[in-house]
Design an enzyme around this catalytic site. Structure first.
Site, PDB file in Angstrom:
ATOM      1  CB  SER A   1      20.686  46.585  45.117  1.00 16.33           C
ATOM      2  OG  SER A   1      20.677  45.586  44.174  1.00 16.33           O
TER       3      SER A   1
ATOM      4  CG  HIS B   1      17.011  48.234  41.497  1.00 16.29           C
ATOM      5  ND1 HIS B   1      18.373  48.164  41.183  1.00 16.29           N
ATOM      6  CD2 HIS B   1      17.082  47.591  42.439  1.00 16.29           C
ATOM      7  CE1 HIS B   1      18.922  47.350  41.892  1.00 16.29           C
ATOM      8  NE2 HIS B   1      18.144  46.826  42.741  1.00 16.29           N
TER       9      HIS B   1
ATOM     10  CG  ASP C   1      20.093  50.268  38.915  1.00 17.22           C
ATOM     11  OD1 ASP C   1      19.524  51.132  39.503  1.00 17.22           O
ATOM     12  OD2 ASP C   1      19.801  49.114  38.659  1.00 17.22           O
TER      13      ASP C   1
HETATM   14  N1  ARG Z   1      18.244  41.730  39.500  1.00 17.92           N
HETATM   15  C1  ARG Z   1      18.346  42.948  40.160  1.00 17.92           C
HETATM   16  C2  ARG Z   1      18.122  42.559  41.766  1.00 17.92           C
HETATM   17  O1  ARG Z   1      17.665  41.815  42.506  1.00 17.92           O
HETATM   18  C3  ARG Z   1      17.524  44.186  39.921  1.00 17.92           C
HETATM   19  C4  ARG Z   1      16.006  44.130  40.081  1.00 17.92           C
HETATM   20  C5  ARG Z   1      15.138  45.475  39.674  1.00 17.92           C
HETATM   21  N2  ARG Z   1      15.125  45.412  38.168  1.00 17.92           N
HETATM   22  C6  ARG Z   1      14.207  44.749  37.358  1.00 17.92           C
HETATM   23  N3  ARG Z   1      14.216  44.922  36.242  1.00 17.92           N
HETATM   24  N4  ARG Z   1      13.195  44.064  37.985  1.00 17.92           N
HETATM   25  O2  ARG Z   1      17.416  42.082  42.552  1.00 17.92           O
HETATM   26  N1  GLU Z   2      19.687  43.462  42.513  1.00 22.84           N
HETATM   27  C1  GLU Z   2      19.766  42.920  43.713  1.00 22.84           C
HETATM   28  C2  GLU Z   2      19.467  43.792  44.852  1.00 22.84           C
HETATM   29  O1  GLU Z   2      18.424  44.566  44.498  1.00 22.84           O
HETATM   30  C3  GLU Z   2      21.163  42.544  43.922  1.00 22.84           C
HETATM   31  C4  GLU Z   2      21.663  41.531  42.862  1.00 22.84           C
HETATM   32  C5  GLU Z   2      21.975  39.973  43.483  1.00 22.84           C
HETATM   33  O2  GLU Z   2      21.032  39.415  44.021  1.00 22.84           O
HETATM   34  O3  GLU Z   2      23.001  39.942  43.599  1.00 22.84           O
HETATM   35  O4  GLU Z   2      19.767  43.619  46.021  1.00 22.84           O
END
Ligand code: ARG
Ligand code: GLU
Length: 719
Positions: free
Chosen positions: A655, A85, A227
């Site tokens: 991330s 991502h 991922d």
């Molecule tokens: N929750 C994760 C992070 O902030 C992954 C975000 C990307 N994936 C998604 N399905 N939107 O941010």
């Molecule tokens: N998915 C998040 C990122 O893109 C990390 C998850 C979190 O917030 O801990 O940075």
């Protein structure tokens, strides 16, 4: 009775001090603040193995990837690992209908096939210095008109450049310096960074692996997503940063991570180095309530409506589904985060915990005769109360109109076009029309559907007008009452019907016969302008509170730091390099349920649903699963590991962060958090919060067995 229960609940729920695994620690303070605890938890390294001010250490293998992610160097030839991502937009940009790398994945079979990515960078942190005294001396001397110098990036970075010297910067191409405020401006660090801008895509799994579970599984454990994506940093012949050139060569980095495929077990020591973006550890109780009752409440309510409408259209029409997949994903990402934060605020009584800490500070300050701290708290309470209405208006405008209605973002700076049309200069007219057409196509691109935007706009505008008092709406909205009897649906129909941006036919008709008058009176442009101007006005009105707020909070945090004395407290995340450590661990989300810390390919197969794009399992992966062809990456019980969870304290920006074992070897890549843990941005939740990590064995299995790109493993150090 209710009150009594609350008082009782309070006295038990206030944690005495920082929890063992809490914290995003600043590297130069690590030795003094946390190193002994890390060793007690199992760490086998010395502090200087992790961070050495003058020589190479683990931190040199960790980089800022692009704008907001972390990455790690995993070979002496500059291979960088990060999340799928995080590399998503690069993978997307190289994709066409014929070569759909998002869908099918991509693997460069030779160095020549590694794909350049203009705009993408990888940044190393060369040096970190405490410059608190230097900044304090300058703050005292320099003029400070807005009263915000102590937090202003522009001001602080000027100091950084002065300290480094222009000559030094000129002699070191790609080197940048910056000074960042910590503890709300009670401490300052200067970072010397090296930024490489030739970063090429080496490989990525198909989205069905790299995004497996998509939105349904986002912020969820147990998780089964691969991922990750792989890039390579290139440099000029001297190893210096250089713009993309065919003659550039793979970077020979100072440091790269060793990889362990021995696996992890529950309770193993785990640590991460990365670039967490933003947390709110020093929220007062009033801001906790504000976040819940204004920010989150508006976000959740408005996005509920918007996402429901978007999803309806996506399910009806595959073309819309593709256009809106990414928009829907980013909307739900923040939406679910807000829901999780509210859950934690309630579950662990954040508001009361903060109140208790504030009371403690007030009592301590009275004893020590430091009236400035209680005074700062009083001021903060006052400001939160004073900005309440503005804040609500601003969140409503943002969520419902500015973000909610896509056409509020149409290009509205049409003056140059109108002026040209009024003039006689044909060449200038043509040039302006060409620019307008370009802007039009940039906006009305492959991710836009007027049909969807119109449907959502009706819902958003109605809700906005329902919830925001009439006198607090942009003045222009009065025409909805005057000309459309308050019927927002008819108003939106009118915009799409008459605006040059309303549909492609209107735009081509305008281009054939362009007129300044039509442009200047275009109702959609006028509406968008009204929203954009209102946004500016609200931002500016709210910023009037900012400098007072920031300086009172700085005082408040100074009080906390004094009160806690020698006890280690960490500063809020601010996108600077941090270390967090803890243990590999599962958790109990609710009574009688326990989630284990490791998932396997069995779980991927359990979730498989060929009818649902989120859970399609590619044929090749199924074949490997059925043949048990897992190579050296299998676990002792013969299963194929996929992801694991740990108690590390992470946030957005982490991330892609490397997860390291007690010997500092790479065991996984961080990519998410459980939704029960997102409240950790305000206060760590030891029993609930988990980082979600893709197991490095799954990554190598996918490269080696799935993609057949095993040659890449030859440049890595795998044990
Ligand atoms: N929750 C994760 C992070 O902030 C992954 C975000 C990307 N994936 C998604 N399905 N939107 O941010
Ligand atoms: N998915 C998040 C990122 O893109 C990390 C998850 C979190 O917030 O801990 O940075």
């Amino acid at each position: 009775m209710k009150k009594l229960i609350l008082v009782w609940a309070l006295s038990v729920s206030v944690p005495p001090c920082a929890d063992a695994d809490e914290g995003m620690w600043v590297l130069p303070l690590l030795k003094q603040q946390k190193f002994a605890e890390m060793q007690a938890l199992g760490l086998k390294l010395q502090d200087y193995d992790i961070y050495h001010p003058d020589s190479s250490s683990l931190k040199d293998a960790v980089v800022i990837f692009g704008g907001g992610c972390t990455g790690e160097i995993i070979s002496p030839e500059g291979l960088v690992l990060t999340n799928h991502h995080c590399g998503y937009s690069q993978i997307q940009r190289h994709s066409t209908l014929e070569h759909d790398y998002l869908t099918d994945g991509y693997w460069a079979l030779t160095r020549e096939q590694e794909l350049p990515n203009p705009g993408l960078s990888v940044t190393f942190i060369d040096k970190i210095e405490d410059v608190t005294a230097y900044v304090a001396a300058r703050l005292e001397k320099d003029e400070d008109l807005g009263g915000m110098n102590f937090l202003s990036p522009a001001y602080l970075n000027t100091l950084a450049r002065e300290k480094a010297g222009e000559q030094f910067l000129q002699e070191h191409p790609g080197t940048e310096v910056e000074i960042r405020a910590f503890y709300e401006g009670n401490q300052y660090y200067m970072f010397t960074k090296k930024k490489y801008s030739d970063v090429r895509l080496v490989g990525a799994p198909p989205s069905s692996v790299g995004k497996f579970g998509a939105d349904t599984d986002n912020w969820m454990w147990p998780r089964h997503t691969g991922d990750f994506s792989l890039f390579r940093v290139y440099a000029d012949a001297n190893g210096n940063p250089a713009e993309y050139a065919e003659t550039n060569v793979p970077l020979r980095p100072k440091r790269w991570l060793k990889i362990s495929i021995k696996g992890i077990e529950e309770n193993d020591f785990a640590m991460m180095i990365g670039f967490p973006g933003r947390t709110n550890k020093y929220y007062t109780s009033w801001e906790v309530a504000e976040r819940r009752d204004i920010d989150n409440a508006v976000r959740i309510h408005i996005r509920d409506l918007r996402q429901k409408a978007m999803l309806e259209e996506m399910l009806k029409d595959p073309d819309v589904r593709i256009r809106y997949a990414s928009k829907y994903a980013s909307s739900t990402n923040a939406h679910k985060n807000a829901i999780g934060a509210d859950w934690a605020i309630q579950k662990r009584a954040f508001e009361q915990v903060r109140q208790a800490e504030q009371d403690k500070l007030i009592a301590w300050a009275e004893q020590m005769n430091k009236p400035e701290y209680p005074e700062a708290l009083r001021m903060l309470e006052q400001i939160v109360s004073d900005r309440k209405n503005l804040r609500f208006r601003s969140w409503m405008l943002d969520e419902a109109l500015a973000r909610g209605i896509e056409f509020t973002g149409i290009p509205t700076d049409i003056q140059a076009v109108a002026d040209a049309l009024k003039g006689k200069d044909k060449a200038r007219q043509q040039e302006q029309i060409r620019l307008l057409t370009l802007a039009y196509h940039r906006f009305f691109n492959a991710t836009y559907s007027p049909k969807v935007d119109k449907k959502i706009a009706k819902i958003m505008l109605k809700e906005y007008r329902h919830l925001v008092p009439a006198h607090a709406q942009p003045a222009r909205f009065s025409i909805i009452d005057k000309k459309f009897k308050g019927d927002t649906d008819r108003f939106v129909e009118h915009l799409f019907h008459t605006s040059i941006y309303g549909n492609p036919d209107n735009f081509s008709a305008f281009i054939q016969n362009p007129s300044a008058r039509v442009l200047e009176r275009d109702p959609m442009i006028l509406f968008a302008k009204a929203v954009q101007e209102e946004r500016k006005a609200l931002v500016s009105a709210l910023s009037d509170f900012d400098s007072n707020f920031a300086s009172e909070r700085r005082t408040y945090v100074k009080g906390l730091l004094e009160m806690y004395g020698d006890q280690a407290v960490f500063p809020d995340a601010n996108s600077t390099i941090r270390l967090t450590y803890g243990q590999v661990k599962g958790y109990s989300p609710r009574d009688a349920v326990y989630y284990q810390c490791q998932t396997t390919l069995d779980g991927v197969m359990e979730k498989e649903d060929p009818e649902n794009w989120e859970f399609v399992v590619p044929q090749r992966l199924k074949a490997l699963y059925e043949a048990h062809d897992f190579g050296p990456y299998r676990m002792a019980d013969g299963k194929m590991p996929v992801a694991f969870s740990a108690t590390t304290h992470t946030t957005g920006g982490n991330s892609g962060s490397p997860v390291l074992n007690a010997r500092g070897e790479l065991t996984g890549i961080n990519f998410d958090r459980n939704w029960e843990g997102v409240g950790g941005d305000i206060q760590y939740l030891p029993d609930y919060q988990r980082s979600i990590i893709v197991d490095i064995r799954y990554v190598l299995f996918l490269i080696d067995k799935y993609a057949g790109a095993g040659y890449l493993l030859k440049e890595m150090e795998i044990d």
